[in-house]
Each structure stands twice: as structure tokens, then as C-alpha cells.
Design a protein around this motif. Structure first.
Motif, mmCIF file in Angstrom:
data_model
loop_
_atom_site.group_PDB
_atom_site.id
_atom_site.type_symbol
_atom_site.label_atom_id
_atom_site.label_comp_id
_atom_site.label_asym_id
_atom_site.label_seq_id
_atom_site.Cartn_x
_atom_site.Cartn_y
_atom_site.Cartn_z
ATOM 1 N N GLY A 156 0.801 -1.217 0.000
ATOM 2 C CA GLY A 156 0.000 0.000 0.000
ATOM 3 C C GLY A 156 0.832 1.262 0.000
ATOM 4 N N PRO A 157 0.156 2.432 0.040
ATOM 5 C CA PRO A 157 0.872 3.718 -0.044
ATOM 6 C C PRO A 157 1.706 4.025 1.197
ATOM 7 N N GLY A 158 1.343 3.475 2.347
ATOM 8 C CA GLY A 158 2.147 3.724 3.554
ATOM 9 C C GLY A 158 3.532 3.131 3.443
ATOM 10 N N GLY A 159 3.624 1.963 2.841
ATOM 11 C CA GLY A 159 4.936 1.327 2.656
ATOM 12 C C GLY A 159 5.798 2.091 1.685
ATOM 13 N N ALA A 160 5.188 2.583 0.616
ATOM 14 C CA ALA A 160 5.951 3.361 -0.361
ATOM 15 C C ALA A 160 6.458 4.659 0.258
ATOM 16 N N ARG A 161 5.637 5.281 1.092
ATOM 17 C CA ARG A 161 6.043 6.510 1.763
ATOM 18 C C ARG A 161 7.216 6.243 2.708
ATOM 19 N N GLU A 162 7.176 5.092 3.391
ATOM 20 C CA GLU A 162 8.264 4.746 4.305
ATOM 21 C C GLU A 162 9.564 4.500 3.544
ATOM 22 N N VAL A 163 9.475 3.828 2.412
ATOM 23 C CA VAL A 163 10.672 3.582 1.601
ATOM 24 C C VAL A 163 11.245 4.899 1.094
ATOM 25 N N LEU A 164 10.393 5.817 0.666
ATOM 26 C CA LEU A 164 10.876 7.118 0.203
ATOM 27 C C LEU A 164 11.532 7.902 1.331
ATOM 28 N N LEU A 165 10.980 7.798 2.540
ATOM 29 C CA LEU A 165 11.580 8.483 3.683
ATOM 30 C C LEU A 165 12.963 7.916 3.991
#
Length: 54
Positions: free
Chosen positions: A6-15
């Protein structure tokens, strides 16, 4: 399994990538930045200067 993060995982990877990139940029600045020696010349290194092995 990883496809359903989901989008939360992608946001964490980008962070994580952003923090890693910032750390790498700071390391490059520290390694290759200008360095100016002290105005009063080299400092006394104590025992390294006074050691006499004979």
C-alpha cells in the motif's frame, strides 16, 4: 506479498531513501569540503615529539 504493502509502505521507503541521501550528501561535504589549518601552525603532539628510543 510485497505488492500489497500500500501507499504507507511506499512513503516509508521514500523516507528511508531521503534520509540515506541526506547522510550521503553530508558525508561527501565533510570528506571533500575545504579544510583550513589553524592559524598558529601545527600543535604540539606531546609524547610523539619527545619520544627518544635510544
Amino acid at each position: 506479498m510485497a505488492g500489497g504493502a500500500g501507499p504507507g509502505g511506499a512513503r516509508e521507503v521514500l523516507l528511508v531513501l531521503a534520509v540515506a541521501g541526506a547522510g550521503l550528501a553530508l558525508a561527501v561535504v565533510a570528506a571533500f569540503g575545504p579544510w583550513h589549518p589553524a592559524v598558529d601552525g601545527p600543535q604540539d603532539r606531546g609524547a610523539a615529539r619527545t619520544f627518544n628510543p635510544g
